[in-house]
Design a protein around this motif. Sequence first.
Motif, PDB file in Angstrom:
ATOM      1  N   ARG A   5     -37.459  72.298 -12.175  1.00 23.98           N
ATOM      2  CA  ARG A   5     -38.863  72.052 -12.496  1.00 23.98           C
ATOM      3  C   ARG A   5     -39.764  72.448 -11.334  1.00 23.98           C
ATOM      4  O   ARG A   5     -40.875  72.951 -11.537  1.00 23.98           O
ATOM      5  CB  ARG A   5     -39.046  70.582 -12.857  1.00 23.98           C
ATOM      6  CG  ARG A   5     -40.310  70.321 -13.639  1.00 23.98           C
ATOM      7  CD  ARG A   5     -40.240  69.042 -14.446  1.00 23.98           C
ATOM      8  NE  ARG A   5     -40.193  67.858 -13.595  1.00 23.98           N
ATOM      9  CZ  ARG A   5     -39.223  66.959 -13.627  1.00 23.98           C
ATOM     10  NH1 ARG A   5     -38.202  67.126 -14.450  1.00 23.98           N
ATOM     11  NH2 ARG A   5     -39.253  65.896 -12.844  1.00 23.98           N
ATOM     12  N   LEU A   6     -39.288  72.217 -10.125  1.00 29.98           N
ATOM     13  CA  LEU A   6     -40.044  72.650  -8.948  1.00 29.98           C
ATOM     14  C   LEU A   6     -40.159  74.164  -8.905  1.00 29.98           C
ATOM     15  O   LEU A   6     -41.225  74.704  -8.599  1.00 29.98           O
ATOM     16  CB  LEU A   6     -39.355  72.134  -7.678  1.00 29.98           C
ATOM     17  CG  LEU A   6     -39.917  72.619  -6.345  1.00 29.98           C
ATOM     18  CD1 LEU A   6     -41.362  72.171  -6.163  1.00 29.98           C
ATOM     19  CD2 LEU A   6     -39.064  72.121  -5.186  1.00 29.98           C
ATOM     20  N   ALA A   7     -39.080  74.862  -9.229  1.00 30.04           N
ATOM     21  CA  ALA A   7     -39.103  76.324  -9.220  1.00 30.04           C
ATOM     22  C   ALA A   7     -40.053  76.878 -10.280  1.00 30.04           C
ATOM     23  O   ALA A   7     -40.674  77.931 -10.082  1.00 30.04           O
ATOM     24  CB  ALA A   7     -37.692  76.864  -9.444  1.00 30.04           C
ATOM     25  N   LYS A   8     -40.204  76.171 -11.405  1.00 30.77           N
ATOM     26  CA  LYS A   8     -41.100  76.633 -12.461  1.00 30.77           C
ATOM     27  C   LYS A   8     -42.559  76.611 -12.017  1.00 30.77           C
ATOM     28  O   LYS A   8     -43.396  77.308 -12.609  1.00 30.77           O
ATOM     29  CB  LYS A   8     -40.926  75.768 -13.706  1.00 30.77           C
ATOM     30  CG  LYS A   8     -39.603  75.985 -14.429  1.00 30.77           C
ATOM     31  CD  LYS A   8     -39.508  75.118 -15.674  1.00 30.77           C
ATOM     32  CE  LYS A   8     -38.191  75.339 -16.407  1.00 30.77           C
ATOM     33  NZ  LYS A   8     -38.085  74.492 -17.626  1.00 30.77           N
ATOM     34  N   LEU A   9     -42.857  75.848 -10.989  1.00 31.99           N
ATOM     35  CA  LEU A   9     -44.222  75.827 -10.457  1.00 31.99           C
ATOM     36  C   LEU A   9     -44.539  77.072  -9.647  1.00 31.99           C
ATOM     37  O   LEU A   9     -45.686  77.265  -9.230  1.00 31.99           O
ATOM     38  CB  LEU A   9     -44.427  74.578  -9.598  1.00 31.99           C
ATOM     39  CG  LEU A   9     -44.289  73.235 -10.328  1.00 31.99           C
ATOM     40  CD1 LEU A   9     -44.377  72.078  -9.347  1.00 31.99           C
ATOM     41  CD2 LEU A   9     -45.355  73.087 -11.398  1.00 31.99           C
ATOM     42  N   TYR A  10     -43.536  77.925  -9.424  1.00 34.63           N
ATOM     43  CA  TYR A  10     -43.711  79.178  -8.684  1.00 34.63           C
ATOM     44  C   TYR A  10     -43.270  80.329  -9.581  1.00 34.63           C
ATOM     45  O   TYR A  10     -42.235  80.958  -9.353  1.00 34.63           O
ATOM     46  CB  TYR A  10     -42.888  79.165  -7.398  1.00 34.63           C
ATOM     47  CG  TYR A  10     -43.313  78.119  -6.407  1.00 34.63           C
ATOM     48  CD1 TYR A  10     -44.320  78.379  -5.487  1.00 34.63           C
ATOM     49  CD2 TYR A  10     -42.706  76.869  -6.380  1.00 34.63           C
ATOM     50  CE1 TYR A  10     -44.717  77.426  -4.569  1.00 34.63           C
ATOM     51  CE2 TYR A  10     -43.100  75.906  -5.467  1.00 34.63           C
ATOM     52  CZ  TYR A  10     -44.095  76.193  -4.573  1.00 34.63           C
ATOM     53  OH  TYR A  10     -44.489  75.237  -3.670  1.00 34.63           O
ATOM     54  N   PRO A  11     -44.046  80.645 -10.636  1.00 38.29           N
ATOM     55  CA  PRO A  11     -43.632  81.699 -11.572  1.00 38.29           C
ATOM     56  C   PRO A  11     -43.540  83.082 -10.940  1.00 38.29           C
ATOM     57  O   PRO A  11     -42.792  83.930 -11.413  1.00 38.29           O
ATOM     58  CB  PRO A  11     -44.719  81.653 -12.652  1.00 38.29           C
ATOM     59  CG  PRO A  11     -45.902  81.026 -11.992  1.00 38.29           C
ATOM     60  CD  PRO A  11     -45.342  80.050 -11.001  1.00 38.29           C
ATOM     61  N   SER A  12     -44.299  83.323  -9.888  1.00 36.48           N
ATOM     62  CA  SER A  12     -44.226  84.627  -9.235  1.00 36.48           C
ATOM     63  C   SER A  12     -42.948  84.795  -8.424  1.00 36.48           C
ATOM     64  O   SER A  12     -42.540  85.918  -8.122  1.00 36.48           O
ATOM     65  CB  SER A  12     -45.438  84.826  -8.320  1.00 36.48           C
ATOM     66  OG  SER A  12     -45.484  83.819  -7.317  1.00 36.48           O
ATOM     67  N   GLU A  13     -42.312  83.690  -8.058  1.00 38.58           N
ATOM     68  CA  GLU A  13     -41.081  83.740  -7.268  1.00 38.58           C
ATOM     69  C   GLU A  13     -39.826  83.622  -8.142  1.00 38.58           C
ATOM     70  O   GLU A  13     -38.777  84.157  -7.795  1.00 38.58           O
ATOM     71  CB  GLU A  13     -41.078  82.611  -6.230  1.00 38.58           C
ATOM     72  CG  GLU A  13     -42.249  82.622  -5.262  1.00 38.58           C
ATOM     73  CD  GLU A  13     -42.179  83.781  -4.287  1.00 38.58           C
ATOM     74  OE1 GLU A  13     -41.070  84.322  -4.102  1.00 38.58           O
ATOM     75  OE2 GLU A  13     -43.233  84.131  -3.719  1.00 38.58           O
ATOM     76  N   LYS A  24     -32.256  69.166 -12.362  1.00 39.48           N
ATOM     77  CA  LYS A  24     -33.359  69.326 -13.304  1.00 39.48           C
ATOM     78  C   LYS A  24     -34.709  69.291 -12.599  1.00 39.48           C
ATOM     79  O   LYS A  24     -35.607  70.082 -12.901  1.00 39.48           O
ATOM     80  CB  LYS A  24     -33.295  68.230 -14.366  1.00 39.48           C
ATOM     81  CG  LYS A  24     -32.084  68.342 -15.296  1.00 39.48           C
ATOM     82  CD  LYS A  24     -32.114  67.258 -16.358  1.00 39.48           C
ATOM     83  CE  LYS A  24     -30.912  67.391 -17.290  1.00 39.48           C
ATOM     84  NZ  LYS A  24     -30.916  66.342 -18.346  1.00 39.48           N
ATOM     85  N   LYS A  25     -34.866  68.392 -11.635  1.00 44.00           N
ATOM     86  CA  LYS A  25     -36.133  68.315 -10.903  1.00 44.00           C
ATOM     87  C   LYS A  25     -36.346  69.550 -10.033  1.00 44.00           C
ATOM     88  O   LYS A  25     -37.476  70.030  -9.893  1.00 44.00           O
ATOM     89  CB  LYS A  25     -36.168  67.051 -10.039  1.00 44.00           C
ATOM     90  CG  LYS A  25     -36.331  65.767 -10.838  1.00 44.00           C
ATOM     91  CD  LYS A  25     -36.487  64.570  -9.914  1.00 44.00           C
ATOM     92  CE  LYS A  25     -36.697  63.289 -10.703  1.00 44.00           C
ATOM     93  NZ  LYS A  25     -36.850  62.110  -9.815  1.00 44.00           N
TER      94      LYS A  25
END
Length: 247
Positions: A113-121, A109-110
């Motif tokens: 959440r980390l990946a959501k901070l990179y919407p372009s990726e 889950k964390k």
Amino acid sequence: MNLVKVAKTRLQAMRDDGWEILLTEVSKFCSTHEIIMLDMEDEYVARGRGRRRVEKMTNLHHYRVELFYSVIDMQVLELNHRFDEINTELLLCMACLDPRDSFSAFDVKKLVRLAKLYPSEFSEVTLYELESQLENFIFDVRLDEKFSKLLGIGGLAQKMVSTRKHEVFPLVYQLIKLSLVLPVATATVERAFSAMKFIKSALRNRMGDKLLNDCLVSYIEKDVFVNVTNEAIMQRFQNMKNRREML
């Protein structure tokens, strides 16, 4: 991050209860070495200023509020600036990729959440794929002995490439690469802005982008360029173009 929390807690405890302890220690030191100590209730006199221009205050107020409290508040403010909510979230999520102790810190889950901070990726669809890959990835690496003695995220990335698991779990590998690049990029950007004021000064304010970039790289990476000899530099320029005389 736990150490950061401890530092903030200690600073707050020092601010609340540390003044009396500090004042007692200073009093003992002055008494032991026969040093005259100021009366905290007397009026504070600033050095080099006339009394008419300075707001009247006691020595106690000056040393406790303007010095003791101010220094602690500056330290807390710097910690809050360096480790704000977003940076804290990034660091805590990145720590979930630590391979030590059989990936004991791993948390799907964390990491999502980390990946959501990179919407372009990572798009919305890619996030679902990433979650599935993370669940399969953790089962795979915990069963593989080659991943049992890794010590850091960098070692994890290297081992994934050597075992070609970066091709099996491309989204996980992409997340690992972003985690590795983030602290380096942040430090590099801060160093670049700090160095820019020395390179592009008032006398060199018309410097072009290419020359500025080359000068910044040479200035920032001093540890690398210190090993390059003057002879190697002259030989490099000599080979670039035929010249009438040897450099």
